[in-house]
Motif scaffolding. Structure first.
Motif, PDB file in Angstrom:
ATOM      1  N   ASP A  36      -3.017   2.544  21.021  1.00 36.33           N
ATOM      2  CA  ASP A  36      -3.504   1.456  21.867  1.00 36.33           C
ATOM      3  C   ASP A  36      -3.196   0.152  21.158  1.00 36.33           C
ATOM      4  O   ASP A  36      -3.952  -0.303  20.302  1.00 36.33           O
ATOM      5  N   LYS A  37      -2.078  -0.456  21.506  1.00 37.80           N
ATOM      6  CA  LYS A  37      -1.641  -1.679  20.825  1.00 37.80           C
ATOM      7  C   LYS A  37      -2.480  -2.885  21.223  1.00 37.80           C
ATOM      8  O   LYS A  37      -2.335  -3.956  20.630  1.00 37.80           O
ATOM      9  N   ARG A  38      -3.355  -2.710  22.205  1.00 34.07           N
ATOM     10  CA  ARG A  38      -4.234  -3.817  22.596  1.00 34.07           C
ATOM     11  C   ARG A  38      -5.241  -4.131  21.504  1.00 34.07           C
ATOM     12  O   ARG A  38      -5.841  -5.207  21.489  1.00 34.07           O
ATOM     13  N   LYS A  39      -5.445  -3.187  20.592  1.00 29.86           N
ATOM     14  CA  LYS A  39      -6.413  -3.398  19.519  1.00 29.86           C
ATOM     15  C   LYS A  39      -5.832  -4.186  18.355  1.00 29.86           C
ATOM     16  O   LYS A  39      -6.516  -4.458  17.382  1.00 29.86           O
ATOM     17  N   SER A  40      -4.555  -4.534  18.470  1.00 27.03           N
ATOM     18  CA  SER A  40      -3.932  -5.359  17.437  1.00 27.03           C
ATOM     19  C   SER A  40      -4.525  -6.755  17.478  1.00 27.03           C
ATOM     20  O   SER A  40      -4.789  -7.310  18.531  1.00 27.03           O
ATOM     21  N   HIS A  41      -4.726  -7.346  16.331  1.00 35.76           N
ATOM     22  CA  HIS A  41      -5.318  -8.689  16.268  1.00 35.76           C
ATOM     23  C   HIS A  41      -4.328  -9.721  15.726  1.00 35.76           C
ATOM     24  O   HIS A  41      -4.724 -10.805  15.302  1.00 35.76           O
ATOM     25  N   ASN A  74       0.611 -13.012  17.360  1.00 31.95           N
ATOM     26  CA  ASN A  74       1.770 -12.963  18.252  1.00 31.95           C
ATOM     27  C   ASN A  74       1.922 -11.595  18.902  1.00 31.95           C
ATOM     28  O   ASN A  74       3.007 -11.183  19.279  1.00 31.95           O
ATOM     29  N   SER A  75       0.809 -10.884  19.052  1.00 32.19           N
ATOM     30  CA  SER A  75       0.888  -9.498  19.532  1.00 32.19           C
ATOM     31  C   SER A  75       0.749  -9.373  21.047  1.00 32.19           C
ATOM     32  O   SER A  75       0.869  -8.274  21.566  1.00 32.19           O
ATOM     33  N   PHE A  76       0.527 -10.471  21.773  1.00 31.37           N
ATOM     34  CA  PHE A  76       0.184 -10.372  23.189  1.00 31.37           C
ATOM     35  C   PHE A  76       1.211  -9.563  23.994  1.00 31.37           C
ATOM     36  O   PHE A  76       0.851  -8.684  24.770  1.00 31.37           O
ATOM     37  N   GLY A  77       2.484  -9.857  23.804  1.00 35.55           N
ATOM     38  CA  GLY A  77       3.515  -9.184  24.581  1.00 35.55           C
ATOM     39  C   GLY A  77       3.654  -7.714  24.291  1.00 35.55           C
ATOM     40  O   GLY A  77       4.341  -6.992  25.005  1.00 35.55           O
ATOM     41  N   TYR A  78       2.989  -7.271  23.228  1.00 34.82           N
ATOM     42  CA  TYR A  78       3.082  -5.860  22.853  1.00 34.82           C
ATOM     43  C   TYR A  78       1.750  -5.153  23.047  1.00 34.82           C
ATOM     44  O   TYR A  78       1.556  -4.035  22.602  1.00 34.82           O
ATOM     45  N   ASN A  79       0.804  -5.809  23.707  1.00 37.45           N
ATOM     46  CA  ASN A  79      -0.544  -5.252  23.882  1.00 37.45           C
ATOM     47  C   ASN A  79      -0.592  -4.206  24.986  1.00 37.45           C
ATOM     48  O   ASN A  79      -1.353  -4.315  25.929  1.00 37.45           O
ATOM     49  N   GLN A 120       3.603   4.038  29.246  1.00 37.67           N
ATOM     50  CA  GLN A 120       3.144   2.713  28.809  1.00 37.67           C
ATOM     51  C   GLN A 120       2.376   2.072  29.961  1.00 37.67           C
ATOM     52  O   GLN A 120       2.839   2.068  31.103  1.00 37.67           O
ATOM     53  N   ILE A 121       1.205   1.552  29.657  1.00 37.76           N
ATOM     54  CA  ILE A 121       0.380   0.885  30.669  1.00 37.76           C
ATOM     55  C   ILE A 121       0.081  -0.521  30.158  1.00 37.76           C
ATOM     56  O   ILE A 121      -0.436  -0.695  29.052  1.00 37.76           O
ATOM     57  N   ARG A 122       0.387  -1.518  30.963  1.00 41.63           N
ATOM     58  CA  ARG A 122       0.168  -2.911  30.540  1.00 41.63           C
ATOM     59  C   ARG A 122      -0.091  -3.777  31.767  1.00 41.63           C
ATOM     60  O   ARG A 122       0.121  -3.347  32.899  1.00 41.63           O
ATOM     61  N   THR A 123      -0.537  -5.010  31.529  1.00 43.34           N
ATOM     62  CA  THR A 123      -0.743  -5.944  32.627  1.00 43.34           C
ATOM     63  C   THR A 123       0.573  -6.635  32.980  1.00 43.34           C
ATOM     64  O   THR A 123       1.527  -6.634  32.200  1.00 43.34           O
ATOM     65  N   ALA A 124       0.589  -7.255  34.159  1.00 43.34           N
ATOM     66  CA  ALA A 124       1.799  -7.941  34.617  1.00 43.34           C
ATOM     67  C   ALA A 124       2.166  -9.094  33.686  1.00 43.34           C
ATOM     68  O   ALA A 124       3.346  -9.310  33.387  1.00 43.34           O
ATOM     69  N   GLN A 173       1.457  -9.339  30.457  1.00 47.30           N
ATOM     70  CA  GLN A 173       1.989  -8.743  29.232  1.00 47.30           C
ATOM     71  C   GLN A 173       3.435  -8.301  29.428  1.00 47.30           C
ATOM     72  O   GLN A 173       4.285  -8.488  28.549  1.00 47.30           O
ATOM     73  N   HIS A 174       3.704  -7.752  30.608  1.00 47.39           N
ATOM     74  CA  HIS A 174       5.059  -7.278  30.897  1.00 47.39           C
ATOM     75  C   HIS A 174       6.042  -8.443  30.974  1.00 47.39           C
ATOM     76  O   HIS A 174       7.138  -8.381  30.404  1.00 47.39           O
TER      77      HIS A 174
END
Length: 362
Positions: A104-109, A112-117, A146-150, A152-153
């Protein structure tokens, strides 16, 4: 070894294609049944040249084609953060998840991680969910989901397009600018979710107020008017009017009267309710005058609301011009609106509520 893996890849290609179809179909079906709106469901099977490049870099890791988990990649692009979690829950129910290799890359802090969340699952389809006798190996093939928001995509695609994550060094100035933009998009992603939740809360609260009769606290808008119409506030008058000629009432949508009511100065549902109470008898008298000598046997369910609006306009001094505007809002621009306004005004002028209004002015 790499040539053996490529041979396996070619032999299994029909199974990969069938797997791709099955995964897409299962996801679409379950997401739709859960009433989740998504931006897109995408998939791809890794091309041979791409696989060759991977094997050249990491070929010593793989002993079988089944060890390579990203030959089939599937991506679900959701609109909201919370929908990512809901889709993840669906995936956990219908697929077997390799938790050790999922992340779960959303847990990255990282700043510059937004695009990979994204949420990355390594999955396979269990026999209990899907089985094809022609391709039994499908149930042994892992794929990446892979599941992400629009947002993020889009951000990830932009970063890829400008080569942000290449080996080429770029000045700190551009790193800072991109990080600021990533922060703005992350805030936007969170704000969209917050606003959707707030709107859902507003709708639930407004619905509760409408059904409890506290109409003075409910602003007149599309959502509240739709809920109000579910209470059938014009049915009583419709039935009374229909009884004049024993007519059948043909149901039609009244939602297009919302701008009419707003143009008449109504701001809350209590204003609408007051208009009904104040004008119900006069609206019936107008209908009686119009229909009493006819044998009309079908009436639109808009007859009550239309007559209420007509009476309200005339009582408040709108005259022929006000009626013409009403018919334009209901029927669109037409020369017949003025003719109809003249005709209705002439009919109404013979009724008591118009004469009372004249005597009051005098």
């Amino acid at each position: 070894m790499n040539s053996l893996l490529l041979d396996e890849y070619h032999k299994l290609m029909p199974a990969y294609e069938r797997l791709e179809y099955a995964v897409n179909d299962m996801l679409r079906e379950h997401i739709k049944s859960s009433s989740i709106e998504v931006n897109a469901i995408e998939s791809r099977i890794k091309k041979e040249q791409s696989l060759i490049g991977k094997l050249e870099r990491k070929g010593d890791k793989y002993h079988s084609i089944y060890d390579i988990t990203d030959i089939l990649g599937v991506r679900v692009i959701a609109f909201y953060n919370e929908d990512v979690d809901r889709i993840a829950s669906i995936a956990e129910k219908i697929f077997d998840i390799d938790w050790a290799n999922s992340v779960d890359k959303r847990k990255s802090h990282e700043v510059n991680s937004f695009g990979y969340n994204s949420l990355h699952y390594v999955c396979k389809i269990p026999h209990t969910s899907f089985y094809n006798q022609k391709f039994p190996e499908i149930n042994n093939i892992y794929f990446e989901l892979q599941i992400r928001t629009a947002l993020q995509h889009v951000w990830s695609a932009i970063q890829h397009d400008i080569g942000y994550k290449t080996d080429i060094e770029i000045p700190d100035e551009y790193h800072r600018n991109l990080s600021r933009l990533a922060g703005v998009l992350e805030l936007a992603d969170n704000e969209f979710s917050r606003i959707r939740t707030a709107i859902a809360d507003y709708r639930r609260h407004a619905t509760k107020l409408v059904k409890s009769g506290k109409l003075e606290d409910v602003l007149l808008d599309g959502e509240t008017f739709k809920t109000y119409l579910e209470l059938a506030p014009f049915d009583k008058l419709n039935k009374k009017i229909a009884a004049i000629t024993a007519a059948e009432i043909h149901a039609t949508s009244l939602i297009h009267y919302l701008p009419v009511l707003k143009s008449l100065g109504m701001k809350t549902l209590r204003d609408v309710e007051n208009m009904i109470n104040d004008n119900e008898n006069d609206a019936y008298q107008l209908a009686l005058y119009q229909l009493g000598s006819t044998d009309i046997d079908i009436l639109s369910s808009s007859i009550a609301l239309q007559n209420l609006c007509i009476v309200h306009i005339l009582k408040n001094g709108g005259g022929k011009l006000g009626l013409c505007r009403l018919f334009e809002q209901i029927n669109g621009t037409s020369q017949s609106n003025e003719i109809m306004a003249d005709f209705i005004f002439e009919q109404a002028s013979k009724l008591s509520f118009m004469n009372i209004g004249k005597s009051d002015k005098s």
